[in-house]
Scaffold this active site. Structure first.
Site, PDB file in Angstrom:
ATOM      1  N   ALA A  46      18.091  10.775 -34.446  1.00 14.34           N
ATOM      2  CA  ALA A  46      17.533  11.716 -33.532  1.00 14.34           C
ATOM      3  C   ALA A  46      17.647  12.970 -32.500  1.00 14.34           C
ATOM      4  O   ALA A  46      18.217  13.238 -31.968  1.00 14.34           O
ATOM      5  CB  ALA A  46      17.087   9.715 -32.468  1.00 14.34           C
ATOM      6  N   GLY A  83      20.429   8.799 -36.340  1.00 14.18           N
ATOM      7  CA  GLY A  83      19.545   8.291 -36.954  1.00 14.18           C
ATOM      8  C   GLY A  83      19.812   9.009 -38.091  1.00 14.18           C
ATOM      9  O   GLY A  83      18.841   8.742 -39.602  1.00 14.18           O
ATOM     10  N   GLU A 112      21.278   6.421 -40.643  1.00 17.69           N
ATOM     11  CA  GLU A 112      20.439   5.338 -40.743  1.00 17.69           C
ATOM     12  C   GLU A 112      19.258   5.863 -41.841  1.00 17.69           C
ATOM     13  O   GLU A 112      18.757   4.939 -42.609  1.00 17.69           O
ATOM     14  CB  GLU A 112      19.790   4.792 -39.382  1.00 17.69           C
ATOM     15  CG  GLU A 112      20.642   4.559 -38.099  1.00 17.69           C
ATOM     16  CD  GLU A 112      20.136   4.235 -36.914  1.00 17.69           C
ATOM     17  OE1 GLU A 112      19.728   5.298 -36.577  1.00 17.69           O
ATOM     18  OE2 GLU A 112      19.988   3.074 -36.352  1.00 17.69           O
ATOM     19  N   GLU A 126      26.204   6.691 -31.472  1.00 21.89           N
ATOM     20  CA  GLU A 126      25.572   6.737 -29.885  1.00 21.89           C
ATOM     21  C   GLU A 126      26.392   5.896 -29.612  1.00 21.89           C
ATOM     22  O   GLU A 126      26.113   6.326 -27.839  1.00 21.89           O
ATOM     23  CB  GLU A 126      24.648   5.524 -30.907  1.00 21.89           C
ATOM     24  CG  GLU A 126      23.288   6.001 -32.018  1.00 21.89           C
ATOM     25  CD  GLU A 126      23.700   6.147 -33.529  1.00 21.89           C
ATOM     26  OE1 GLU A 126      25.369   5.552 -33.909  1.00 21.89           O
ATOM     27  OE2 GLU A 126      22.902   5.572 -33.697  1.00 21.89           O
TER      28      GLU A 126
HETATM   29  N1  3HC Z   1      19.128  15.846 -30.642  1.00 23.03           N
HETATM   30  C1  3HC Z   1      18.730  17.534 -30.636  1.00 23.03           C
HETATM   31  N2  3HC Z   1      19.224  18.170 -29.962  1.00 23.03           N
HETATM   32  C2  3HC Z   1      20.567  18.455 -30.637  1.00 23.03           C
HETATM   33  C3  3HC Z   1      21.053  17.446 -31.162  1.00 23.03           C
HETATM   34  C4  3HC Z   1      20.383  15.770 -31.393  1.00 23.03           C
HETATM   35  N3  3HC Z   1      20.309  14.866 -31.551  1.00 23.03           N
HETATM   36  N4  3HC Z   1      21.927  17.569 -31.470  1.00 23.03           N
HETATM   37  C5  3HC Z   1      22.306  18.992 -31.990  1.00 23.03           C
HETATM   38  N5  3HC Z   1      21.884  19.027 -30.873  1.00 23.03           N
HETATM   39  C6  3HC Z   1      20.901  20.580 -30.210  1.00 23.03           C
HETATM   40  C7  3HC Z   1      22.130  21.061 -29.505  1.00 23.03           C
HETATM   41  O1  3HC Z   1      22.359  20.259 -28.357  1.00 23.03           O
HETATM   42  C8  3HC Z   1      22.190  22.327 -29.389  1.00 23.03           C
HETATM   43  O2  3HC Z   1      21.396  22.893 -28.678  1.00 23.03           O
HETATM   44  P1  3HC Z   1      21.518  24.356 -27.638  1.00 23.03           P
HETATM   45  O3  3HC Z   1      22.089  25.757 -28.544  1.00 23.03           O
HETATM   46  O4  3HC Z   1      20.133  24.330 -26.717  1.00 23.03           O
HETATM   47  O5  3HC Z   1      22.946  23.612 -26.211  1.00 23.03           O
HETATM   48  C9  3HC Z   1      22.131  23.096 -30.755  1.00 23.03           C
HETATM   49  O6  3HC Z   1      21.595  21.610 -30.956  1.00 23.03           O
HETATM   50  C10 3HC Z   1      23.484  22.998 -31.039  1.00 23.03           C
HETATM   51  O7  3HC Z   1      24.565  21.411 -31.091  1.00 23.03           O
HETATM   52  P2  3HC Z   1      25.615  22.640 -31.157  1.00 23.03           P
HETATM   53  O8  3HC Z   1      26.185  23.840 -30.092  1.00 23.03           O
HETATM   54  O9  3HC Z   1      26.450  20.895 -30.857  1.00 23.03           O
HETATM   55  O10 3HC Z   1      25.860  22.544 -32.340  1.00 23.03           O
HETATM   56  P3  3HC Z   1      27.643  21.771 -33.301  1.00 23.03           P
HETATM   57  O11 3HC Z   1      27.387  22.849 -34.440  1.00 23.03           O
HETATM   58  O12 3HC Z   1      28.466  22.242 -32.466  1.00 23.03           O
HETATM   59  O13 3HC Z   1      27.593  21.173 -33.698  1.00 23.03           O
HETATM   60  C11 3HC Z   1      26.245  18.718 -34.273  1.00 23.03           C
HETATM   61  C12 3HC Z   1      26.292  19.936 -34.634  1.00 23.03           C
HETATM   62  C13 3HC Z   1      27.896  17.996 -34.884  1.00 23.03           C
HETATM   63  C14 3HC Z   1      25.660  17.806 -34.889  1.00 23.03           C
HETATM   64  C15 3HC Z   1      26.220  18.140 -32.352  1.00 23.03           C
HETATM   65  O14 3HC Z   1      25.698  18.395 -32.264  1.00 23.03           O
HETATM   66  C16 3HC Z   1      26.150  17.026 -32.674  1.00 23.03           C
HETATM   67  O15 3HC Z   1      27.216  15.693 -32.002  1.00 23.03           O
HETATM   68  N6  3HC Z   1      25.171  15.978 -32.701  1.00 23.03           N
HETATM   69  C17 3HC Z   1      24.845  15.131 -31.339  1.00 23.03           C
HETATM   70  C18 3HC Z   1      24.507  13.941 -32.952  1.00 23.03           C
HETATM   71  C19 3HC Z   1      24.122  12.942 -32.024  1.00 23.03           C
HETATM   72  O16 3HC Z   1      24.984  12.449 -31.386  1.00 23.03           O
HETATM   73  N7  3HC Z   1      23.813  12.014 -32.770  1.00 23.03           N
HETATM   74  C20 3HC Z   1      23.133  10.607 -33.055  1.00 23.03           C
HETATM   75  C21 3HC Z   1      22.157  10.903 -32.073  1.00 23.03           C
HETATM   76  S1  3HC Z   1      20.891   8.954 -31.040  1.00 23.03           S
HETATM   77  C22 3HC Z   1      20.542   8.293 -32.270  1.00 23.03           C
HETATM   78  O17 3HC Z   1      20.360   9.023 -33.277  1.00 23.03           O
HETATM   79  C23 3HC Z   1      19.718   7.107 -32.473  1.00 23.03           C
HETATM   80  C24 3HC Z   1      19.259   6.258 -33.162  1.00 23.03           C
HETATM   81  O18 3HC Z   1      20.108   5.780 -33.775  1.00 23.03           O
HETATM   82  C25 3HC Z   1      17.743   5.657 -33.280  1.00 23.03           C
END
Ligand code: 3HC
Ligand code: NAI
Length: 708
Positions: free
Chosen positions: A63, A107, A110, A130
């Site tokens: 998400a 997500g 999912e 999450e």
């Molecule tokens: N939402 C919004 N922005 C995100 C994002 C996300 N899910 N994931 C990454 N970004 C953004 C980062 O903030 C960063 O922005 P910036 O360049 O402006 O600083 C950019 O994308 C690149 O991210 P990284 O610098 O972290 O890039 P990496 O290549 O090092 O890592 C990644 C990539 C492994 C995907 C890492 O970004 C990550 O772990 N992201 C989060 C993943 C996550 O937690 N997903 C679950 C979200 S909650 C959810 O899905 C709820 C659902 O159950 C309903």
């Protein structure tokens, strides 16, 4: 259709491509685009099967985390809910094959599980991370994952949040096939294979949900682990409850339970703090006057001067990341001692299963010991880690600047000394920088990068980037005594000691802060680091101490008695042969005697006062640091404290915590302490100003950025 999602066709196979760079998050517009594509496909009889794939470097990283803040503050735009989209995909009349590269997280996984099949490249990762954001999967992850992977795997992935690689996902039946080579071509071929077959819906697969007898021990063990490893955090326990619901309730009801728990977590202070940490870790990499395009200095090999506690650890950090390392000492016994410690540390990593013997042998072969500067002319960076003495550091910098090439980065690991003065000994001060690793260097994630007056932008940018390769979180700080972390730690430790002098027991002080969430209490931490280390520093800075200002008295006396902490078997506590801390009545007695002689009256002290005194001391000093510009943003201070000092992630760091409590409240408490304890508690002017304006540290940073 939305620009974020494209629909194309290839010989009877519909291809849905998500293009929402950089990580294809499910931002508003993406779910709508996918739904529209599915709708079209369902009405198109020429389509035999569907492939859904991510454009660019990844499948879907989840998400859009930025949306969560909008939801909790009531500013979300609405739109298609993810759970509804996933049901729609699962109900598609053609088999949907999810093609995964990069990461399918949150997500993203999912979404993948709502497809009828999943294929992945071997390097892909899938996970439900999450909990690391203080929430749980909110779009059926806790209900579909156990149906694919079984209850034990689902509990582990949802409660711990660590992703797994595609080969493991294949074994766990999350993925149906690995694709070597071109993913899209492989996925299309797979889609042709399954076209025309009945499409299995994950939500209808109940064969892996186990029996209450089988599941009971899985859930109780998971809860026990979560309480221990993710102390005080609510999300992991909520995730376990949600997976348990999958085993007890029909899919629809399980999803409702998941939604309720998801919402509870999302609106908690813990989740807000952890989301702040997620963005904070990325924010600290951004330095306003050092743009991303700043040229980098290629760093392919390094030399370390000093193979003591820190030098040895730093050598391991570089070797672990694949860098050849020259490790210099003054004499053979010191070098042997340093190498023996490195070997011992690696051996224990092998024993604990962290590294394989082969990995360790390769790392050891990268570390080349030396007693002179031969080979220094060829390295791209030197990290000095000799004793904390200005005279010695200057001597070493004078030597290395002569033996190294122009352009070699010259870094000091000093924890307190003036980087500019060190740089004055080198004829190329623009190459000099502080790289302040934390002990043990091979374990702690934090790296404070200290910017000197003359440090060039190229050197700063290179060190910030390098930190990422080393697996560290780098935070750029200014050059002041103790830099950011240790400068704030001083008042924090001071208060912990005063509280003992004023009548709190050593254990009570540590317990109050441990219960607040700190990884360790301050007095146990001091025993671990060695009381003699700060004793030496206090003597070094004796000339800066203001007359008439109260100073802690107990630690110096303990040191005079040879009680240096764990290393001597006694400090604030005494230690058994397993280095377990045991409260020491002798210390309690000595403290009583010493404080009576100093005319300090002892009294009952509550846990609340202990936490307030210590945490307010951190915040007050943090506010001064922020105001003076030694930290770029409040979040930089938070990231330092979370990664270097064991501050609880779910409080978001000291500055975020203060914002959450309310700066007015924090300021008023500090004013009370000021009245009771005098000058050392003078409120930081910035804190007073923000409290009066009803603002937060985060807003201060935003205002600063707006005026920059
Ligand atoms: N939402 C919004 N922005 C995100 C994002 C996300 N899910 N994931 C990454 N970004 C953004 C980062 O903030 C960063 O922005 P910036 O360049 O402006 O600083 C950019 O994308 C690149 O991210 P990284 O610098 O972290 O890039 P990496 O290549 O090092 O890592 C990644 C990539 C492994 C995907 C890492 O970004 C990550 O772990 N992201 C989060 C993943 C996550 O937690 N997903 C679950 C979200 S909650 C959810 O899905 C709820 C659902 O159950 C309903
Ligand atoms: P240490 O005493 O364990 O090691 C210092 C080593 O430097 C010794 O082995 C000594 O023989 C060697 N040395 C001295 N002069 C040398 C020279 N000219 N050439 C090569 N080697 C030389 O000290 P420690 O704890 O490793 O500290 C090193 C630096 O790291 C200090 O500046 C310290 O302030 C800093 N630091 C220490 C931390 C800690 O927790 N120990 C944490 C963060 C920084």
């Amino acid at each position: 259709m939305s620009d974020l999602v494209q629909l194309t066709r290839d010989n009877g196979i519909a291809i849905i491509t998500i293009n929402n760079p950089p990580v294809n998050a499910l931002s508003p517009g993406v779910p709508e685009g996918i739904a529209e594509a599915i709708e079209q496909i369902d009405h198109d009889d020429t389509v035999k099967a569907v492939v859904l794939i991510g454009g660019g470097r990844t499948f879907v990283a989840g998400a859009d985390i930025k949306e969560f803040g909008k939801i909790t503050s009531g500013k979300a735009r609405g739109g298609l809910e993810l759970p509804a989209l996933l049901l729609r995909i699962e109900d598609c009349r053609r088999p949907v094959v999810m093609a995964i590269h990069g990461t399918a997280l949150g997500g993203g996984l999912e979404l993948a599980m709502a497809g009828h099949y999943r294929v992945a490249v071997p390097s892909a990762q899938v996970g439900q991370p999450e909990v690391k954001l203080g929430i749980i999967p909110g779009a059926g992850g806790t209900q579909r994952l156990p149906r694919l992977a079984g209850v034990a795997k689902a509990v582990e992935m949802c409660a711990e949040g660590n992703p797994i690689l595609a080969p493991e996902a294949l074994k766990s039946a999350i993925v149906d096939r690995l694709i070597e080579g071109d993913l899209l071509a492989g996925a299309v071929a797979f889609a042709h294979e399954v076209a025309g077959r009945p499409a299995p819906k994950t939500r209808e697969r109940n064969d892996k949900l186990g029996t209450p007898e089988q599941n009971g021990p899985i859930f109780s063990t998971a809860r026990e682990t979560a309480r221990k490893k993710q102390r005080n955090i609510i999300a992991p326990l909520a995730a376990i409850d949600a997976v348990e619901a999958a085993t007890r309730l029909p899919f629809e009801e399980g999803c409702q339970m998941e939604r309720r728990l998801f919402a509870e977590c999302l609106f908690s202070d813990q989740s807000k703090a952890l989301i702040h940490v997620f963005f904070g870790e990325r924010e600290v990499a951004k330095i306003p006057d050092v743009p991303k395009e700043t040229p980098l200095i290629p760093v392919k090999s390094v030399a370390i001067v000093g193979a003591g506690t820190m030098g040895g650890g730093i050598a391991m950090v570089f070797a672990n990341a694949g860098f050849p390392v020259l490790l210099k000492e003054v004499d053979q016994p010191a070098l042997d001692r340093g190498l023996a410690t490195i070997r011992k540390n690696y051996a224990s990593s092998v024993k604990r299963g962290r590294f394989t013997q082969q990995f360790v042998d390769e790392r050891l072969s990268l570390i080349k010991p030396t007693l002179n500067y031969e080979g220094f002319a060829a390295v791209d960076m030197v990290v000095e880690a000799v004793f904390e003495s200005m005279a010695l550091k200057k001597q070493v910098f004078g030597e290395i600047v002569r033996v190294c090439r122009t352009g070699t980065i010259l870094a000091s690991n000093t924890s307190t000394l003036d980087i500019d003065e060190i740089a004055s000994a080198a004829s190329r001060p623009e190459c000099v920088i502080g790289t302040h690793f934390f002990s043990p260097a091979n374990v702690m994630r934090l790296l404070e990068i200290v910017r000197g007056k003359a440090t060039s932008k190229e050197v700063i940018s290179t060190c910030m980037q390098l930190a990422k390769k080393l697996g560290k979180v780098a935070v750029l700080v200014g050059n002041c005594v103790g830099f950011v972390g240790n400068r704030m730690f001083g008042p924090y430790r001071r208060e912990a000691q005063f509280l003992v002098e004023e009548g709190a027991s050593v254990e009570a002080v540590d317990k109050a802060l441990y219960d607040f969430g700190m990884a360790m209490g301050p007095l146990a931490t001091a025993d671990l680091a060695g009381l003699d280390v700060s004793w030496r520093i206090r003597r070094e800075y004796q000339h800066l101490q203001k007359p008439g200002v109260r100073r802690p008295l107990v630690e110096d006396r303990l040191c005079e008695l040879g009680r240096f902490g764990q290393k001597t078997g006694a400090g604030w506590y005494k230690y058994d042969e397993n280095r377990r801390a045991i409260p020491d009545p002798e210390v309690a007695e000595l403290v009583r005697k010493w404080v009576a002689a100093a005319s300090i009256t002892q009294r009952q002290i509550t846990a609340e006062e202990i936490v307030d005194r210590c945490i307010c001391a951190l915040v007050n000093e943090g506010a001064r640091i922020l105001e003076d510009g030694y930290a770029l943003r409040a979040v930089d201070i938070d990231i330092i404290y979370l990664n270097g000092y064991g501050f609880p992630t779910y409080h978001g760091g000291p500055m975020w915590y203060a914002d959450t409590v309310g700066l007015k409240k924090v300021y008023n408490r500090i004013c009370e302490f000021h009245k009771q304890h005098g000058q050392i508690w003078e409120p930081a002017p910035l804190l007073r100003q923000l409290a009066e304006q009803g603002k937060t540290f985060a807003e201060f940073t935003r205002d600063q950025r707006a005026t920059a």
